[in-house]
Design a protein around this motif. Sequence first.
Motif, PDB file in Angstrom:
ATOM      1  N   GLY A   1       7.140  -5.410   5.705  1.00  0.00           N
ATOM      2  CA  GLY A   1       6.058  -6.384   5.795  1.00  0.00           C
ATOM      3  C   GLY A   1       5.116  -6.130   4.638  1.00  0.00           C
ATOM      4  O   GLY A   1       5.087  -5.018   4.110  1.00  0.00           O
ATOM      5  N   GLN A   2       4.358  -7.150   4.228  1.00  0.00           N
ATOM      6  CA  GLN A   2       3.404  -6.934   3.127  1.00  0.00           C
ATOM      7  C   GLN A   2       2.348  -5.900   3.517  1.00  0.00           C
ATOM      8  O   GLN A   2       1.832  -5.177   2.687  1.00  0.00           O
ATOM      9  N   ASN A   3       1.988  -5.897   4.779  1.00  0.00           N
ATOM     10  CA  ASN A   3       1.055  -4.898   5.323  1.00  0.00           C
ATOM     11  C   ASN A   3       1.656  -4.416   6.622  1.00  0.00           C
ATOM     12  O   ASN A   3       1.144  -4.691   7.702  1.00  0.00           O
TER      13      ASN A   3
ATOM     14  N   THR B   1      -8.288  -8.655  -5.220  1.00  0.00           N
ATOM     15  CA  THR B   1      -8.670  -9.704  -6.177  1.00  0.00           C
ATOM     16  C   THR B   1      -7.610  -9.972  -7.244  1.00  0.00           C
ATOM     17  O   THR B   1      -7.693 -10.950  -7.964  1.00  0.00           O
ATOM     18  N   PHE B   2      -6.597  -9.092  -7.355  1.00  0.00           N
ATOM     19  CA  PHE B   2      -5.550  -9.292  -8.370  1.00  0.00           C
ATOM     20  C   PHE B   2      -4.315  -9.989  -7.823  1.00  0.00           C
ATOM     21  O   PHE B   2      -3.419 -10.336  -8.580  1.00  0.00           O
ATOM     22  N   CYS B   3      -4.214 -10.193  -6.513  1.00  0.00           N
ATOM     23  CA  CYS B   3      -2.903 -10.413  -5.881  1.00  0.00           C
ATOM     24  C   CYS B   3      -2.670 -11.842  -5.384  1.00  0.00           C
ATOM     25  O   CYS B   3      -3.549 -12.465  -4.797  1.00  0.00           O
TER      26      CYS B   3
ATOM     27  N   LEU C   1       2.492   4.573  -0.043  1.00  0.00           N
ATOM     28  CA  LEU C   1       1.109   4.180   0.250  1.00  0.00           C
ATOM     29  C   LEU C   1       0.388   3.822  -1.056  1.00  0.00           C
ATOM     30  O   LEU C   1      -0.192   4.686  -1.723  1.00  0.00           O
ATOM     31  N   PRO C   2       0.441   2.543  -1.432  1.00  0.00           N
ATOM     32  CA  PRO C   2      -0.140   2.140  -2.717  1.00  0.00           C
ATOM     33  C   PRO C   2      -1.645   2.389  -2.769  1.00  0.00           C
ATOM     34  O   PRO C   2      -2.361   2.104  -1.811  1.00  0.00           O
ATOM     35  N   VAL C   3      -2.091   2.942  -3.904  1.00  0.00           N
ATOM     36  CA  VAL C   3      -3.532   3.186  -4.073  1.00  0.00           C
ATOM     37  C   VAL C   3      -4.109   2.298  -5.176  1.00  0.00           C
ATOM     38  O   VAL C   3      -5.278   1.994  -5.183  1.00  0.00           O
ATOM     39  N   GLN C   4      -3.288   1.915  -6.133  1.00  0.00           N
ATOM     40  CA  GLN C   4      -3.642   1.036  -7.267  1.00  0.00           C
ATOM     41  C   GLN C   4      -4.521   1.692  -8.331  1.00  0.00           C
ATOM     42  O   GLN C   4      -4.278   1.549  -9.512  1.00  0.00           O
ATOM     43  N   SER C   5      -5.600   2.394  -7.898  1.00  0.00           N
ATOM     44  CA  SER C   5      -6.493   3.024  -8.880  1.00  0.00           C
ATOM     45  C   SER C   5      -7.145   4.247  -8.263  1.00  0.00           C
ATOM     46  O   SER C   5      -7.292   4.320  -7.035  1.00  0.00           O
TER      47      SER C   5
ATOM     48  N   ILE D   1       4.640 -12.275  -8.457  1.00  0.00           N
ATOM     49  CA  ILE D   1       3.616 -11.228  -8.399  1.00  0.00           C
ATOM     50  C   ILE D   1       3.009 -10.891  -9.757  1.00  0.00           C
ATOM     51  O   ILE D   1       1.841 -10.585  -9.851  1.00  0.00           O
ATOM     52  N   ARG D   2       3.841 -10.904 -10.817  1.00  0.00           N
ATOM     53  CA  ARG D   2       3.334 -10.487 -12.116  1.00  0.00           C
ATOM     54  C   ARG D   2       3.809 -11.401 -13.223  1.00  0.00           C
ATOM     55  O   ARG D   2       4.730 -12.183 -13.053  1.00  0.00           O
ATOM     56  N   GLU D   3       3.176 -11.168 -14.369  1.00  0.00           N
ATOM     57  CA  GLU D   3       3.570 -11.663 -15.680  1.00  0.00           C
ATOM     58  C   GLU D   3       4.598 -12.786 -15.767  1.00  0.00           C
ATOM     59  O   GLU D   3       5.769 -12.593 -15.430  1.00  0.00           O
TER      60      GLU D   3
ATOM     61  N   PHE E   1       2.252  -0.468 -12.965  1.00  0.00           N
ATOM     62  CA  PHE E   1       2.221  -1.815 -13.546  1.00  0.00           C
ATOM     63  C   PHE E   1       1.010  -1.994 -14.446  1.00  0.00           C
ATOM     64  O   PHE E   1      -0.059  -1.438 -14.177  1.00  0.00           O
ATOM     65  N   LYS E   2       1.188  -2.839 -15.470  1.00  0.00           N
ATOM     66  CA  LYS E   2       0.027  -3.296 -16.244  1.00  0.00           C
ATOM     67  C   LYS E   2      -0.594  -4.444 -15.486  1.00  0.00           C
ATOM     68  O   LYS E   2       0.143  -5.314 -14.995  1.00  0.00           O
ATOM     69  N   TYR E   3      -1.905  -4.493 -15.424  1.00  0.00           N
ATOM     70  CA  TYR E   3      -2.544  -5.612 -14.753  1.00  0.00           C
ATOM     71  C   TYR E   3      -2.109  -6.924 -15.405  1.00  0.00           C
ATOM     72  O   TYR E   3      -2.098  -7.058 -16.623  1.00  0.00           O
ATOM     73  N   SER E   4      -1.758  -7.893 -14.570  1.00  0.00           N
ATOM     74  CA  SER E   4      -1.348  -9.198 -15.069  1.00  0.00           C
ATOM     75  C   SER E   4      -2.194 -10.266 -14.380  1.00  0.00           C
ATOM     76  O   SER E   4      -2.179 -10.360 -13.148  1.00  0.00           O
ATOM     77  N   PRO E   5      -3.001 -11.000 -15.151  1.00  0.00           N
ATOM     78  CA  PRO E   5      -3.885 -11.992 -14.514  1.00  0.00           C
ATOM     79  C   PRO E   5      -3.057 -13.085 -13.838  1.00  0.00           C
ATOM     80  O   PRO E   5      -2.204 -13.693 -14.498  1.00  0.00           O
ATOM     81  N   ARG E   6      -3.267 -13.304 -12.573  1.00  0.00           N
ATOM     82  CA  ARG E   6      -2.510 -14.323 -11.848  1.00  0.00           C
ATOM     83  C   ARG E   6      -3.394 -15.538 -11.644  1.00  0.00           C
ATOM     84  O   ARG E   6      -4.469 -15.412 -11.039  1.00  0.00           O
ATOM     85  N   PRO E   7      -2.967 -16.699 -12.111  1.00  0.00           N
ATOM     86  CA  PRO E   7      -3.777 -17.914 -11.967  1.00  0.00           C
ATOM     87  C   PRO E   7      -4.181 -18.120 -10.504  1.00  0.00           C
ATOM     88  O   PRO E   7      -3.353 -17.952  -9.617  1.00  0.00           O
TER      89      PRO E   7
ATOM     90  N   SER F   1       3.582   5.644  -4.491  1.00  0.00           N
ATOM     91  CA  SER F   1       2.442   4.718  -4.592  1.00  0.00           C
ATOM     92  C   SER F   1       2.738   3.629  -5.615  1.00  0.00           C
ATOM     93  O   SER F   1       3.721   3.709  -6.356  1.00  0.00           O
ATOM     94  N   ASP F   2       1.885   2.602  -5.605  1.00  0.00           N
ATOM     95  CA  ASP F   2       1.841   1.624  -6.696  1.00  0.00           C
ATOM     96  C   ASP F   2       0.517   1.830  -7.429  1.00  0.00           C
ATOM     97  O   ASP F   2      -0.510   2.083  -6.790  1.00  0.00           O
ATOM     98  N   PHE F   3       0.582   1.702  -8.746  1.00  0.00           N
ATOM     99  CA  PHE F   3      -0.641   1.781  -9.563  1.00  0.00           C
ATOM    100  C   PHE F   3      -0.735   0.567 -10.473  1.00  0.00           C
ATOM    101  O   PHE F   3       0.278   0.106 -11.003  1.00  0.00           O
TER     102      PHE F   3
HETATM  103  N1  SAH Z   1       1.179  -5.156   0.014  1.00  0.00           N
HETATM  104  C1  SAH Z   1       1.355  -4.122  -0.889  1.00  0.00           C
HETATM  105  C2  SAH Z   1       2.023  -4.498  -2.188  1.00  0.00           C
HETATM  106  C3  SAH Z   1       1.973  -5.880  -2.699  1.00  0.00           C
HETATM  107  S1  SAH Z   1       2.653  -6.292  -4.256  1.00  0.00           S
HETATM  108  C4  SAH Z   1       0.009  -3.463  -1.086  1.00  0.00           C
HETATM  109  O1  SAH Z   1      -0.973  -3.862  -0.524  1.00  0.00           O
HETATM  110  O2  SAH Z   1      -0.098  -2.503  -1.815  1.00  0.00           O
HETATM  111  C5  SAH Z   1       3.370  -4.860  -4.935  1.00  0.00           C
HETATM  112  C6  SAH Z   1       2.590  -4.257  -6.044  1.00  0.00           C
HETATM  113  O3  SAH Z   1       2.523  -5.114  -7.171  1.00  0.00           O
HETATM  114  C7  SAH Z   1       1.163  -3.955  -5.711  1.00  0.00           C
HETATM  115  O4  SAH Z   1       1.011  -2.810  -4.976  1.00  0.00           O
HETATM  116  C8  SAH Z   1       0.531  -3.852  -7.064  1.00  0.00           C
HETATM  117  O5  SAH Z   1       0.584  -2.543  -7.569  1.00  0.00           O
HETATM  118  C9  SAH Z   1       1.383  -4.762  -7.936  1.00  0.00           C
HETATM  119  N2  SAH Z   1       0.643  -5.966  -8.289  1.00  0.00           N
HETATM  120  C10 SAH Z   1       0.246  -6.956  -7.482  1.00  0.00           C
HETATM  121  N3  SAH Z   1      -0.439  -7.895  -8.173  1.00  0.00           N
HETATM  122  C11 SAH Z   1      -0.464  -7.473  -9.468  1.00  0.00           C
HETATM  123  C12 SAH Z   1      -1.029  -7.988 -10.660  1.00  0.00           C
HETATM  124  N4  SAH Z   1      -1.707  -9.122 -10.661  1.00  0.00           N
HETATM  125  N5  SAH Z   1      -0.844  -7.291 -11.801  1.00  0.00           N
HETATM  126  C13 SAH Z   1      -0.155  -6.130 -11.805  1.00  0.00           C
HETATM  127  N6  SAH Z   1       0.378  -5.594 -10.701  1.00  0.00           N
HETATM  128  C14 SAH Z   1       0.243  -6.248  -9.541  1.00  0.00           C
END
Ligand code: SAH
Length: 467
Positions: free
Chosen positions: A209-211, A171-173, A273-277, A52-54, A345-351, A313-315
Motif C-alpha cells: 500500500g502507499q501507506n 509537497t513533492f508527491c 521506512l522512507p525518511v526523504q531528508s 512519480i518522477r522526471e 532520487f533527485k528531486y523532480s518537480p511534478r506539475p 529508506s527513500d531519499f
Molecule cells: N508512500 C511512500 C513512497 C511513495 S513514492 C512514502 O510515503 O514514502 C516512492 C518514492 O519516490 C518516495 O519515497 C520518494 O523518495 C520518491 N519521490 C516521490 N516524489 C518524488 C519527486 N517529486 N521527486 C523525486 N523523488 C520523488
Amino acid sequence: MSDARKVHIKSFGCQMNVYDARRMADTLARDGYAETAHAEEADLIILNTCHIREKAVEKVYSELGRLREMRAEAETRGRSQMIAVAGCVAQAEGKEIIRRAPSVRLVVGPQNIHRISELVARANNGEAVVDTEFAVEDKFEQLAAPKPEATRARGISAFVTVQEGCDKFCTFCVVPYTRGNEASRSVERILRETQTLLSQGVKEITLIGQNVNAYHGKGPEGRDWTLPRLIARLAEMPELLRIRYTTSHPRDMDDELIEAHRDIEKLMPFLHLPVQSGSDRILDEMNRKHTRAEYLKIIERARKARPDMAFSSDFIVGFPGETDQDFEDTLSLAREVGYAQCFTFKYSPRPGTPAADFGAQVPEEIKSERLYRLQELIEAQQHAFNLSCVGRELDVLFEKPGRHEGQIVGRSPYLQPVPVIAPSSIIGSVARVRVNELRTYSLIGELVAQPQISPTNNSAAEVNAFA
Ligand code: SAH
Ligand code: SF4
Ligand code: F3S
C-alpha cells in the motif's frame, strides 16, 4: 472471443503497479487472453505507467510512438493490435492521451482496472474509451482472484494490496492525485486472496500500500483492524512462511506494529521506512509531518524490539531550498541509522504539486553532485551490511533454480539473494544457510539444517531431500 488472444502488459513504477498488472492479466484471462512477454505477438498491449518522477509523461508518449510503429508493422502481417494506457499517467492525463496519441484506444486509471474486460470489449468495438473515475471501493470488491496457472508461473512470493491511495500530501508527491484518498481493503478480502495464493503454492506475502501502516480495513466483526492485527491473523495460516509489508510512513509507525516485529516470527526483520531528508527544515517544507529526531527514535525502538532488524529508506536530494547544511544533515542521518539498502532520487518537480512552485529550485549540477555523494555513502553501507552477514547463519526461503547447475536461489530475511547447492525439492521451504562469502550482492553459502518450517502440505518430500 477466441482462445488465441494474447495480452502484453508492461509495468513501470511501484509494486502497486506490479500487483495491478497481475490482476489485469487475471481478469483478462477469463476472456481468453493469455499473457505474453513479447509485445510483437500481442493482440492487446497495456502500458501500465508511473508518474512519480522526471519526464514520466514524455517517456510514455515516446514509448507509444514506438508501439505505433510496431502496430503498423503487425498490420502488414494481418494482425491488429490494440494499445491501452493504464496506471498513474493514465489517471493524470486522461483523454489527453488519446488526443496526443490516437493509436491509443483505451485509457484506464489505477482505480478502474477491475472493469478492464468491459473496457477492452468496448474499445474492440471501435469506441475510444477513457475511464479515470475514482472507484477504489469497487476495485477492492470486484478484482479478479489470482489464477492458479499464472501464480505458479510467478513464483512463491506474492504481493497483496491491502491499502491504496494517500492523504498525506507531501509537497513533492503526485500519489494523492493519481491514486486518490487512502482506502483499505476488508480483512475478509485479504484473507481470501491470501488463502487462494497459498493454495497455489505461494509461501511469502508482501502486503502493499502507499501507506501500508495506515491500514484500517473492516474486520469480520465490523470494526476496523490495524496492520499489526492483520499480520497476526495472517501469521496463523500454516502454509504461509513469511510476511512483509511496504511502504510505511514514519507517522504511522506505532508501538503495536513495532511489537509485532518482536512477537511474530513470520514477520521479517526488515523495514522499509522512507525518511526523504535528514533536515528538519526540509522535512517541514516537504510536509512529512515528522522530525529527524522522531524518525531516529522509531529506528531505535524497532532495534530494541528486534535487534536483528535491518532498514531501508527513500531519499530525495535537491528539494527546493535545500542548502549544503541541509544535505549534510541527510548524510549524517544516514550515517546514524546505517542502512542495509536505500533508494535515492533527485528531486523532480511534478506539475500540480506545491513544491513545483516553490522558489529556490536547486540547480541540476548540485542535485547530481549530492546524489553522487549520498549514493556513495549508501553503497558503502550496503556493502558493510552484506559483509556483516558473512559468517552468520540465516534462514533462507528458496524460490527458484539458480544460474549454475544444481544451484537453488532463495532470499534471506533481508531480501539478499542466496544461491546454494541443494535439491530442487527445497523450493518453497525455509532452510538455514551458513553464509561463507559475499559476491557482489549475493550471499554464497551452504545448507546447515533441514527446513526450519515444514509446510504441512508437502513437507515429506522436502525433508527427504535432506536425508
Ligand atoms: N508512500 C511512500 C513512497 C511513495 S513514492 C512514502 O510515503 O514514502 C516512492 C518514492 O519516490 C518516495 O519515497 C520518494 O523518495 C520518491 N519521490 C516521490 N516524489 C518524488 C519527486 N517529486 N521527486 C523525486 N523523488 C520523488
Ligand atoms: Fe507521496 Fe507522501 Fe503519500 Fe508517500 S506519504 S505517497 S511520499 S504524499
Ligand atoms: Fe508511480 Fe503511481 Fe506507483 S506514480 S510509484 S505507479 S503510485
